[in-house]
Scaffold this motif. Structure first.
Motif, PDB file in Angstrom:
ATOM      1  N   LYS A 381       0.834  -1.207   0.000  1.00  0.00           N
ATOM      2  CA  LYS A 381       0.000   0.000   0.000  1.00  0.00           C
ATOM      3  C   LYS A 381       0.866   1.254   0.000  1.00  0.00           C
ATOM      4  CE  LYS A 381      -3.287  -1.428   3.116  1.00  0.00           C
ATOM      5  NZ  LYS A 381      -3.924  -1.206   4.381  1.00  0.00           N
ATOM      6  N   SER A 382       1.957   1.195   0.769  1.00  0.00           N
ATOM      7  CA  SER A 382       2.867   2.342   0.817  1.00  0.00           C
ATOM      8  C   SER A 382       3.544   2.536  -0.530  1.00  0.00           C
ATOM      9  CB  SER A 382       3.926   2.146   1.896  1.00  0.00           C
ATOM     10  OG  SER A 382       3.311   1.894   3.129  1.00  0.00           O
ATOM     11  N   PHE A 384       2.388   1.733  -3.481  1.00  0.00           N
ATOM     12  CA  PHE A 384       1.438   2.322  -4.442  1.00  0.00           C
ATOM     13  C   PHE A 384       1.196   3.803  -4.137  1.00  0.00           C
ATOM     14  CE2 PHE A 384      -2.987   3.418  -5.651  1.00  0.00           C
ATOM     15  CZ  PHE A 384      -2.775   3.454  -7.019  1.00  0.00           C
ATOM     16  N   TYR A 385       1.142   4.119  -2.860  1.00  0.00           N
ATOM     17  CA  TYR A 385       0.935   5.534  -2.502  1.00  0.00           C
ATOM     18  C   TYR A 385       2.054   6.398  -3.086  1.00  0.00           C
ATOM     19  CZ  TYR A 385      -0.243   9.689   0.222  1.00  0.00           C
ATOM     20  OH  TYR A 385      -0.598  10.959   0.592  1.00  0.00           O
ATOM     21  N   LEU A 386       3.281   5.927  -2.938  1.00  0.00           N
ATOM     22  CA  LEU A 386       4.413   6.700  -3.479  1.00  0.00           C
ATOM     23  C   LEU A 386       4.372   6.744  -5.005  1.00  0.00           C
ATOM     24  CD1 LEU A 386       7.265   5.544  -1.065  1.00  0.00           C
ATOM     25  CD2 LEU A 386       6.075   7.729  -1.066  1.00  0.00           C
ATOM     26  N   GLN A 387       3.996   5.623  -5.610  1.00  0.00           N
ATOM     27  CA  GLN A 387       3.883   5.616  -7.084  1.00  0.00           C
ATOM     28  C   GLN A 387       2.835   6.626  -7.540  1.00  0.00           C
ATOM     29  OE1 GLN A 387       3.477   1.144  -7.515  1.00  0.00           O
ATOM     30  NE2 GLN A 387       4.580   1.635  -9.391  1.00  0.00           N
ATOM     31  N   SER A 388       1.741   6.692  -6.799  1.00  0.00           N
ATOM     32  CA  SER A 388       0.692   7.638  -7.176  1.00  0.00           C
ATOM     33  C   SER A 388       1.158   9.076  -6.966  1.00  0.00           C
ATOM     34  CB  SER A 388      -0.581   7.368  -6.377  1.00  0.00           C
ATOM     35  OG  SER A 388      -0.431   7.881  -5.069  1.00  0.00           O
ATOM     36  N   ARG A 389       2.308   9.219  -6.287  1.00  0.00           N
ATOM     37  CA  ARG A 389       2.917  10.538  -6.123  1.00  0.00           C
ATOM     38  C   ARG A 389       4.173  10.647  -6.989  1.00  0.00           C
ATOM     39  NH1 ARG A 389      -1.479  10.785  -4.932  1.00  0.00           N
ATOM     40  NH2 ARG A 389      -2.436  11.309  -2.930  1.00  0.00           N
ATOM     41  N   VAL A 391       6.565   8.648  -7.908  1.00  0.00           N
ATOM     42  CA  VAL A 391       7.826   7.967  -7.612  1.00  0.00           C
ATOM     43  C   VAL A 391       7.781   6.564  -8.219  1.00  0.00           C
ATOM     44  CG1 VAL A 391       9.267   7.098  -5.742  1.00  0.00           C
ATOM     45  CG2 VAL A 391       8.054   9.268  -5.470  1.00  0.00           C
ATOM     46  N   GLU A 393       8.629   2.537  -8.872  1.00  0.00           N
ATOM     47  CA  GLU A 393       8.550   1.474  -7.875  1.00  0.00           C
ATOM     48  C   GLU A 393       9.890   1.204  -7.186  1.00  0.00           C
ATOM     49  OE1 GLU A 393       6.691  -2.181  -9.127  1.00  0.00           O
ATOM     50  OE2 GLU A 393       7.453  -3.213  -7.345  1.00  0.00           O
TER      51      GLU A 393
ATOM     52  N   GLU B  73       3.169   5.538 -11.689  1.00  0.00           N
ATOM     53  CA  GLU B  73       3.945   6.767 -11.542  1.00  0.00           C
ATOM     54  C   GLU B  73       3.944   7.598 -12.821  1.00  0.00           C
ATOM     55  OE1 GLU B  73       5.130   3.732 -11.259  1.00  0.00           O
ATOM     56  OE2 GLU B  73       7.034   3.467 -12.331  1.00  0.00           O
ATOM     57  N   ALA B  76       0.776   9.512 -12.884  1.00  0.00           N
ATOM     58  CA  ALA B  76       0.887  10.634 -11.949  1.00  0.00           C
ATOM     59  C   ALA B  76       1.696  11.762 -12.581  1.00  0.00           C
ATOM     60  CB  ALA B  76       1.522  10.165 -10.653  1.00  0.00           C
ATOM     61  N   ARG B  77       2.797  11.395 -13.255  1.00  0.00           N
ATOM     62  CA  ARG B  77       3.654  12.430 -13.868  1.00  0.00           C
ATOM     63  C   ARG B  77       2.955  13.104 -15.053  1.00  0.00           C
ATOM     64  NH1 ARG B  77       8.969   8.520 -13.979  1.00  0.00           N
ATOM     65  NH2 ARG B  77       9.099   8.249 -11.722  1.00  0.00           N
ATOM     66  N   PHE B  84      -6.520   9.939  -1.963  1.00  0.00           N
ATOM     67  CA  PHE B  84      -6.911   8.663  -1.358  1.00  0.00           C
ATOM     68  C   PHE B  84      -8.064   8.811  -0.360  1.00  0.00           C
ATOM     69  CE2 PHE B  84      -3.556   5.366  -2.233  1.00  0.00           C
ATOM     70  CZ  PHE B  84      -2.884   6.090  -3.190  1.00  0.00           C
ATOM     71  N   VAL B  88      -2.049   6.976   3.028  1.00  0.00           N
ATOM     72  CA  VAL B  88      -1.182   6.020   3.710  1.00  0.00           C
ATOM     73  C   VAL B  88      -0.131   6.742   4.555  1.00  0.00           C
ATOM     74  CG1 VAL B  88       0.400   4.076   3.321  1.00  0.00           C
ATOM     75  CG2 VAL B  88      -1.549   4.428   1.795  1.00  0.00           C
ATOM     76  N   ILE B  90       3.514   7.103   5.952  1.00  0.00           N
ATOM     77  CA  ILE B  90       4.847   6.668   5.543  1.00  0.00           C
ATOM     78  C   ILE B  90       5.850   7.130   6.592  1.00  0.00           C
ATOM     79  CG2 ILE B  90       6.529   6.626   3.669  1.00  0.00           C
ATOM     80  CD1 ILE B  90       4.035   5.884   2.372  1.00  0.00           C
TER      81      ILE B  90
END
Lengths: 439, 249
Positions: A381-382, A384-389, A391, A393, B73, B76-77, B84, B88, B90
């Motif tokens: 989940k973390s 994917f959260y970063l990917q959606s931001r 970043v 994988e 990603e 997103a870019r 969400f 989440v 982090i």
């Protein structure tokens, strides 16, 4: 003495005796003889012993590492040494188990504070050494301690008197340069009532060798000691480092254990708590390739109202193996004990392994004790959260792994040491994972 | 902006979305409403690229490109932002670190150089002020220990800095009290522009009191069963979902 020895080391012992300090001290000779007898009978600890069940040190017996005579400072690469030496600190350097005055930095210490090599302490203040040597580390506990008592060549002796607060840390820099060498050192740290001290133990080396270090620590009433251990031994080295601590009433002790190096490394951190004393044990172990890193902690709540906090984190990659054995013992008398123990492991490869064994032994009835253990992978989940931001994988994985480890690095309160250890953690992650400039 | 045609999505063998059609033009706000289990969250997850779903048919075209082909990603870019339902936590990664990493990823994607450290700080602080957030937020770990309202506000902060073109808001109102809902809605409204579109996925109508949609769609059993203007939301609030569900059953 038992002649039916199980260890080749014991058979060689007589040849090294002349080089050991304190020959003229009967009490030390007796202590060494007893230790040698115990070690001769037992050899190095075996996985058959409960406290060593995950760690097999038989490689040390096969290798037969040899003690080295004193080396001159000229044999040490100064640039390399500089990378491990703390600025703004008093530094005592041990090379292959012997004090090097040339490489050490001890100028400007307050006169009331005693910081010397163990060999010096045995020569000039043996009464004091006699009082403390073996008072915190019980050589009956396991044969590594006995081995250390019989073989130690030198070490650090620190005594900070009552109410004195040292503003700079003392670093013990433990270097091994020889191949197939053995460095066996014994340290004593005494912090008297209401005094404050920070100690940094750094272990580094280059070849295949054995470090066997024992540190005995005495924290006086309402005194405060923070001890950082930075274990960056070479990837071919064997390391045993035992730290045994006795805390008086209201004493505070914090230990930070960074276990990054060594082929096989074992740390003991054993604390005895008196009335209303507090201890905090933090650990971070990073294992790669075939490294085996074992951390063994034990906290004894002997009297009421003491507090203990423990957090050990491991990141294990490739075929590395991490071991955490944490015992908390609450004596019958230790009512109102408050204790928390946590061990978190992150496995980055299918072949990495974490063995974790928290143990609570509670003999009092009015206590608050908690423990938790996790062994797992990065949270999807973390990621994917970063990917959606934005970043990718791989970067997300590195970022999360770094963040997991960095929590322990962030606890370091000595700036120079923090940066040094951060640098080492960063070398474990590819460039694109973590951008140092943004931290 | 976004064109979804006959989209079919399954989780394992179970079909969840059964032929979704949706056209979203630049600047529009579309609300997707529907009862629990209708497939609302699946739609926002599939659009943002979350794993665990299989597209079994249809397409989603974003600015002329096949959205479903892109890694999360890359979407997103390219300007797709998922806010969400449950942001989440982090631990160990600070808000400002993530914002910088995200913004620089977008800039790199667009062939631009890394943002200047000072410019970045000025930009971030300005947005923080606009959203009435405490600057300390920036240096705390992403969402760690944040209240429900703080987490949602943090999503809006990210949105304000990354300036996406298509914002997918997944149940943004869940877990928000009325004050937090107001602040979040004001944040969204301040980001409205003729070039930016929003997809608001929501169970309740109350969010739409603050953010007025151009179109409202009702999702039931994996299909859009009714579409209309902002008035449709009010009708749903009054009558519940039963009548639209029955209409297709």
């Amino acid at each position: 003495m038992n002649t039916a020895t199980t260890s080749r080391y014991a058979a060689e012992y007589q040849t090294i005796v002349p080089a050991l300090p304190g020959q003229n001290l009967p009490w030390l000779q007796a202590l060494r003889a007893e230790a040698l007898a115990q070690f001769s009978a037992q050899g190095f600890p075996s996985p058959r012993e409960e406290e060593w069940r995950y760690t097999n040190v038989s490689g040390i017996e096969k290798k037969l590492f040899a003690p080295l005579a004193d080396l001159t400072a000229g044999d040490v690469d100064v640039e390399w040494l500089k990378a491990h030496k703390l600025q703004d600190a008093w530094v005592l350097v041990l090379v292959n188990g012997h004090f090097s005055a040339e490489l050490s930095v001890l100028e400007g210490l307050p006169e009331a504070v005693s910081v010397t090599s163990m060999a010096d302490a045995l020569a000039t203040q043996s009464d004091k050494v006699e009082k403390y040597l073996g008072a915190a580390a019980d050589q009956a506990e396991h044969s590594f301690i006995a081995f250390n008592s019989a073989w130690f060549t030198d070490g650090l002796f620190v005594h900070v008197p009552t109410k004195l607060v040292l503003d700079r840390p003392i670093q013990l820099l433990h270097i091994v340069t020889g191949s197939d060498a053995m460095a066996t050192t014994r340290n004593i740290i005494i912090v008297d009532d209401m005094a404050e001290l920070k100690i940094v133990e750094t272990f580094v080396g280059v070849e295949a060798y054995l470090t066997a270090a024992v540190t005995e620590v005495f924290v006086g009433q309402s005194a405060e000691l923070t001890l950082y251990k930075m274990q960056s031994e070479s990837d071919k080295a064997y390391h045993f480092g035992g730290c045994y601590i006795k805390q008086a009433c209201d004493a505070r002790f914090t230990h930070h254990n960074f276990a990054f190096g060594g082929l096989l490394a074992r740390s003991d951190i054993h604390v005895d708590l008196d009335h209303a004393s507090e201890c905090e044990l933090n650990g971070l172990y990073l294992g790669v390739k075939r490294q085996h890193i074992d951390n063994h902690t034990r906290i004894k709540h002997l009297k009421p109202y003491a507090i203990s906090r423990e957090l050990y984190k491991g990141v294990l990659d490739d075929r590395a193996r991490g071991v955490f054995q944490g015992r908390v013992i609450v004596a019958e008398d230790a009512q109102k004990t408050d204790s928390q123990m946590n061990n978190r492991n992150l496995l980055l490869s299918d072949d990495a392994e974490a063995d974790t064994k928290p143990q609570l032994e509670i003999y009092a009835d009015d206590v608050k004790c908690a423990h938790g253990v996790t062994v797992g992978q990065l949270d999807e989940k973390s990621i994917f959260y970063l990917q959606s931001r934005c970043v990718d994988e791989e970067t997300a994985r590195n970022m999360l792994t770094f963040a997991f480890a960095n929590e322990m690095v962030d606890k370091i309160k000595i700036r120079g040491l923090h940066d040094m250890i951060l640098e080492q953690v960063l070398t474990r992650f590819p460039q694109q994972g973590v951008n140092k400039e943004w931290l | 902006m976004l064109s979804i045609k006959n989209l079919h999505v399954s989780i394992g063998d179970k079909p969840i979305l059964k032929g979704i059609n949706l056209e979203i033009k630049p600047g529009e706000i579309h609300a997707i409403m529907g009862p629990n289990g209708s497939g609302k969250s699946t739609l926002s997850h599939v659009l943002s690229g979350k794993g665990g779903y299989t597209v079994t048919g249809g397409s989603a075209t974003y600015q002329g490109k096949d959205l479903l082909e892109m890694a999360p990603e890359i979407r997103a870019r390219e300007g797709v932002f998922l806010a969400f339902q449950y942001p989440v936590e982090i631990p160990g990664v600070s808000n400002i670190y993530l914002l910088k990493a995200a913004l620089n990823s977008i800039r790199k994607h667009n062939g631009q150089s890394e943002v200047d450290a000072m410019d970045f700080l000025t930009l971030v602080k300005e947005k923080v002020r606009l959203l009435e957030m405490d600057e300390k937020f920036l240096y705390r770990a992403v969402n760690e220990g944040f209240s429900g309202g703080e987490k949602k506000r943090n999503e809006i902060l990210q949105m304000a800095i990354l300036e996406p073109k298509l914002c997918i808001m997944d149940e943004t109102d869940s877990g928000l009290d009325i004050d937090a809902l107001k602040i979040v809605s004001e944040g969204v409204n301040s980001l409205r522009s003729p070039e930016r579109s929003f997809v608001m996925v929501t169970h309740y109508q109350r969010l739409l009191d603050y953010i007025k949609p151009d179109k409202v769609h009702v999702l039931a059993h994996g299909q859009i069963v009714k579409s209309g203007g902002a008035d449709l939301a009010l009708e749903l609030e009054e009558k519940g979902y039963g009548w639209v569900e029955e209409a297709v059953a």
